[in-house]
Design an enzyme around this catalytic site. Structure first.
Site, PDB file in Angstrom:
ATOM      1  N   ASN A   1      -4.698   7.617   5.267  1.00  0.00           N
ATOM      2  CA  ASN A   1      -4.317   6.824   6.239  1.00  0.00           C
ATOM      3  C   ASN A   1      -3.158   6.847   6.737  1.00  0.00           C
ATOM      4  OD1 ASN A   1      -5.440   4.426   8.143  1.00  0.00           O
ATOM      5  ND2 ASN A   1      -3.499   3.598   7.447  1.00  0.00           N
ATOM      6  N   GLU A   2      -2.707   7.339   7.998  1.00  0.00           N
ATOM      7  CA  GLU A   2      -1.367   7.584   8.327  1.00  0.00           C
ATOM      8  C   GLU A   2      -0.534   8.043   7.338  1.00  0.00           C
ATOM      9  OE1 GLU A   2      -0.077   3.604   9.965  1.00  0.00           O
ATOM     10  OE2 GLU A   2      -1.042   4.122  11.980  1.00  0.00           O
TER      11      GLU A   2
ATOM     12  N   GLU B   1      -7.214   3.901  16.157  1.00  0.00           N
ATOM     13  CA  GLU B   1      -6.490   2.623  15.981  1.00  0.00           C
ATOM     14  C   GLU B   1      -5.992   2.452  17.552  1.00  0.00           C
ATOM     15  OE1 GLU B   1      -3.975   1.535  12.552  1.00  0.00           O
ATOM     16  OE2 GLU B   1      -5.341   2.659  11.478  1.00  0.00           O
TER      17      GLU B   1
ATOM     18  N   ARG C   1       0.987  -1.214  -0.120  1.00  0.00           N
ATOM     19  CA  ARG C   1       0.144  -0.078  -0.013  1.00  0.00           C
ATOM     20  C   ARG C   1       0.895   1.216   0.088  1.00  0.00           C
ATOM     21  NH1 ARG C   1      -2.216  -0.037   6.420  1.00  0.00           N
ATOM     22  NH2 ARG C   1      -0.234  -0.288   7.122  1.00  0.00           N
TER      23      ARG C   1
ATOM     24  N   CYS D   1       8.115  15.005  -8.469  1.00  0.00           N
ATOM     25  CA  CYS D   1       8.300  15.537  -7.066  1.00  0.00           C
ATOM     26  C   CYS D   1       9.721  16.459  -7.150  1.00  0.00           C
ATOM     27  CB  CYS D   1       8.867  14.459  -6.192  1.00  0.00           C
ATOM     28  SG  CYS D   1       7.241  13.688  -5.502  1.00  0.00           S
TER      29      CYS D   1
ATOM     30  N   TRP E   1       3.236  -8.697  11.357  1.00  0.00           N
ATOM     31  CA  TRP E   1       2.967  -9.192  10.045  1.00  0.00           C
ATOM     32  C   TRP E   1       3.301 -10.525   9.787  1.00  0.00           C
ATOM     33  CZ3 TRP E   1       3.832  -4.018   6.492  1.00  0.00           C
ATOM     34  CH2 TRP E   1       2.916  -3.200   6.825  1.00  0.00           C
TER      35      TRP E   1
HETATM   36  C1  GAL Z   1      -1.468   0.921  11.142  1.00  0.00           C
HETATM   37  C2  GAL Z   1      -2.359   1.257  10.168  1.00  0.00           C
HETATM   38  C3  GAL Z   1      -3.604   0.170   9.625  1.00  0.00           C
HETATM   39  C4  GAL Z   1      -2.801  -1.256  10.108  1.00  0.00           C
HETATM   40  C5  GAL Z   1      -2.186  -1.351  11.471  1.00  0.00           C
HETATM   41  C6  GAL Z   1      -1.674  -2.608  11.654  1.00  0.00           C
HETATM   42  O1  GAL Z   1      -0.397   1.702  10.972  1.00  0.00           O
HETATM   43  O2  GAL Z   1      -2.987   2.435   9.941  1.00  0.00           O
HETATM   44  O3  GAL Z   1      -4.121   0.158   8.514  1.00  0.00           O
HETATM   45  O4  GAL Z   1      -1.984  -1.451   9.119  1.00  0.00           O
HETATM   46  O5  GAL Z   1      -1.174  -0.218  11.209  1.00  0.00           O
HETATM   47  O6  GAL Z   1      -0.496  -2.929  10.974  1.00  0.00           O
HETATM   48 ZN    ZN Z   2       7.186  11.616  -6.880  1.00  0.00          ZN
END
Ligand code: GAL
Ligand code: ZN
Length: 659
Positions: A143-144, A305, A105, A158, A313
């Site tokens: 997201n983040e 979160e 991602r 860039c 992971w």
């Molecule tokens: C965060 C992210 C989530 C999920 C979580 C666990 O950084 O926003 O989408 O990936 O970590 O890895």
């Molecule tokens: Zn770029």
């Protein structure tokens, strides 16, 4: 309607038939909000211009039957394969010239103009579709932001954006040459088009270029977010906009990123990430993350979160002990979170995060984590209204600056010198004494604080000197530390005077020599006690100041290590080294005692005390981060609200004291 607890929910990962069961289980647990869709672009728009929102509508409607509201994420952190096919140069380029491919991602360059068109189409469509839906209460952008973008991006787009940013900042190439000192090693530029991004070179880059690159990169991401904020504000002005930040992550200046959000959200993973060398973050570091998040807008925040199970992971961390998930959630609330959303609802059966455990296990059958959190939610919810929107009211602030952290990343001096770790050490010295702390940027007002700690003020602007001087003149206590006043804002060394440069007037001493302690530490004596210090020693020569601590070894044994200077109605301390934690604790305890700064609880112990202060009462949380039972002695006016003076292992209690 009060929104207190939630879960990050991915209905698209499960059979639609499961929806109703999930909604009911959530409701029974006390969940009233979910966040959804932040990674589901390919499901929402499987082909360009073909939108498919029925699955999401269905989820929103089912959840609504159980009184569960929704925050929608804009899915720009995961552009689908068909977009990459259309704009292959969206894939980011790292500093070694390698393209980061599709398959994870955040595989998106943040300056790509064609990508913005795609974002605009989908986000506008979503916004129109949900703007009048009473069950959709707000939005999370992307997201983040910045996560996975550390070394990115060096593509043509860039680079051109960087050059434009520089042109706007410096106006002429001559000015840039001067500010960067490009005279050195024949780096003089004739035109902005020649300027590179900091891609790999045979040797190191110019430190001034590197600092501007980090500033540019931060601005670029802030602008990436702003582009989406503008779309949403126009179409759905009645729904809130937030973003999930990551504590002390420092690629982006979070003060800037937070500016145009309605409120900040934060992702809190006490067990850190699978590749962290230290599997569980120290409780004080967790507390610091939360305090920074609250401080960005000086307002309460959401946890978007909150860790809900063992995480990892490819490699996993330990499983949270009984009580620990609730304890961490209580800690978040204690530091100013008014809503806590757990990541994630159910552990996914496929994809990269198969082992990043949610509240429910893979089977979807509620187990220990579900029941522990259910109990916690049920016991705390009835009290949350009482302290909603309240802050701790701190007498102490730590000056935290992204620019300083970037400058030290570029030139750490000592291989282990880390700006954020030093911030954490000073924070811990206050945490250990149960003293509430705010973080402030150089732009805040300092006046409301009795004590301001400003570690490592490496880059110093005239404006900063002015505000610090004014603060001290009026009676403030300021603590400065080593490597302060060394640089101008363009990252060139200050040459007008000896160190600490522009801060010399405040410090009342000069630095005659310094020593980078590469292979050993150093003895330091403070108030007849011997301690150790490390990494760096400034050797001070007091002019107006007084020495209150000395080094005890090497050729500078007996020379001043810490000084104090009376200035106006206030005091300025200068610490010329990185002291061991015990010395920081003892030194700060002396300042706290002398200046009458209030501790929430007196005895230092292994229990964290945090307060939320309302007009009429203090709500005091006692948090036991240890695996042992802890007995505390409440102050006379504390009334127990949840649990009592006997704290179970990983347990917590809530007390109330009328004011
Ligand atoms: C965060 C992210 C989530 C999920 C979580 C666990 O950084 O926003 O989408 O990936 O970590 O890895
Ligand atoms: Zn770029």
């Amino acid at each position: 309607m009060n929104i207190r607890f939630g879960a990050d929910y991915y209905p698209e990962h499960w059979d639609e038939k499961r929806l109703e069961t999930d909604a009911k289980l959530m409701h029974d647990m006390g969940i009233d909000v979910v966040r959804m869709a932040e990674f589901s672009w390919s499901k929402l728009e499987p082909e360009k211009g073909i939108f498919q929102f029925d699955w999401l509508d269905n989820a929103i409607n089912t959840l609504a039957k159980y009184n569960i509201r929704v925050v929608l994420g804009t899915p720009s952190a995961a552009p689908p394969a068909w977009i990459i096919e259309e704009i292959p140069d969206l894939l980011p380029l790292d500093s070694q010239g390698r393209v980061r491919g599709f398959g994870g991602r955040h595989h998106n360059c943040q300056s790509n103009i064609a990508y913005k068109e795609h974002i605009k189409r989908l986000v506008s469509k979503m916004a129109h579709h949900y703007k009048d839906n009473p069950n959709v209460i707000g939005w999370q952008i992307d997201n983040e932001l910045g996560n996975s973008h550390n070394d990115l991006c060096h593509c043509k787009s860039c680079r051109e954006h960087f050059q434009k940013w520089l042109q706007y900042k410096y106006k002429t190439i001559e000015q840039l040459n001067k500010e960067w000192g490009t005279n050195f090693w024949s780096q003089t530029y004739d035109k902005f088009e020649q300027i590179p991004t900091p891609m790999i070179t045979p040797t190191s880059h110019n430190p001034s270029l590197l600092l501007d690159w980090k500033r540019f990169h931060s601005d670029l991401i802030v602008e990436f977010q702003q582009f989406q904020i503008d779309i949403l504000r126009e179409i759905c002005p009645h729904q809130f906009i937030t973003h999930n930040l990551m504590g002390f992550f420092n690629l982006i200046d979070y003060f800037d990123l937070a500016d145009n959000l309605d409120f900040v959200s934060h992702d809190q993973y006490p067990m850190g990430f699978y590749d962290d060398p230290q599997p569980i973050k120290e409780p004080s570091a967790l507390a610091a993350d939360l305090d920074l998040m609250r401080s960005l807008k000086n307002q309460t925040f959401w946890i978007m979160e909150q860790q809900a199970g063992p995480s990892g992971w490819e490699i996993l961390g330990r499983t949270p002990k009984p009580g620990q998930l609730a304890l961490w959630a209580a800690q978040s609330i204690a530091h100013g979170a008014d809503t806590v959303v757990f990541f994630r609802w159910r552990t996914c059966a496929y994809g990269t995060e198969e082992y990043w455990h949610g509240i429910l296990p893979h089977s979807g059958i509620p187990g220990r984590r579900y029941y522990e959190l259910q109990k916690f939610i049920q016991e705390i919810v009835p009290h949350m209204e009482n302290f909603k929107n309240s802050l701790p009211e701190s007498e102490v602030a730590i000056l935290y600056s992204y620019e300083q952290s970037w400058a030290f990343e570029i030139q750490p001096h000592h291989p282990e010198l880390n700006y954020i770790n030093q911030i954490r050490k000073y924070y811990k010295g206050l945490y250990n004494q149960n003293i509430p702390v705010d973080f402030i940027s150089g732009n805040n007002n300092f006046e409301k604080y009795k004590l301001v700690i400003a570690p490592l003020q490496f880059l110093v602007s005239d404006k900063l000197v002015e505000s610090l001087t004014e603060y001290v003149e009026q009676g403030g206590i300021l603590v400065l530390t080593m490597r302060s006043g060394v640089k101008e804002m363009n990252n060139q060394c200050h040459i007008e005077a000896d160190l600490p440069g522009k801060l010399t007037g405040l410090v009342g001493a000069t630095i005659t020599d310094y020593d980078c302690l590469r292979d050993h530490d150093m003895g330091i004596r403070y108030k007849d006690t011997d301690y150790r210090c490390e990494k760096w020693c400034d050797i001070l020569k007091p002019e107006k100041a007084e020495s209150i601590s000395k080094y005890t070894e090497d050729f500078y044994a007996g020379q001043p290590a810490i000084t104090v200077n009376k200035s106006g109605k206030g005091l300025v301390y200068y610490i010329g080294t990185e002291p061991e934690q015990k010395l920081i604790d003892d030194f700060l305890a002396d300042i706290v005692n002398e200046s009458g700064i209030e501790r929430i609880y007196d005895t230092p112990a292994e229990v964290e005390f945090v307060r939320r202060r309302t007009k009429d009462a203090d709500y005091i949380f006692a948090l036991n981060h240890t695996g042992k039972t802890q007995i505390i002695n409440c102050k006379d006016n504390w009334k127990s609200i949840i649990n009592n003076e006997k704290l179970e292992p990983y347990g917590y209690a809530l007390f109330m004291a009328e004011r």
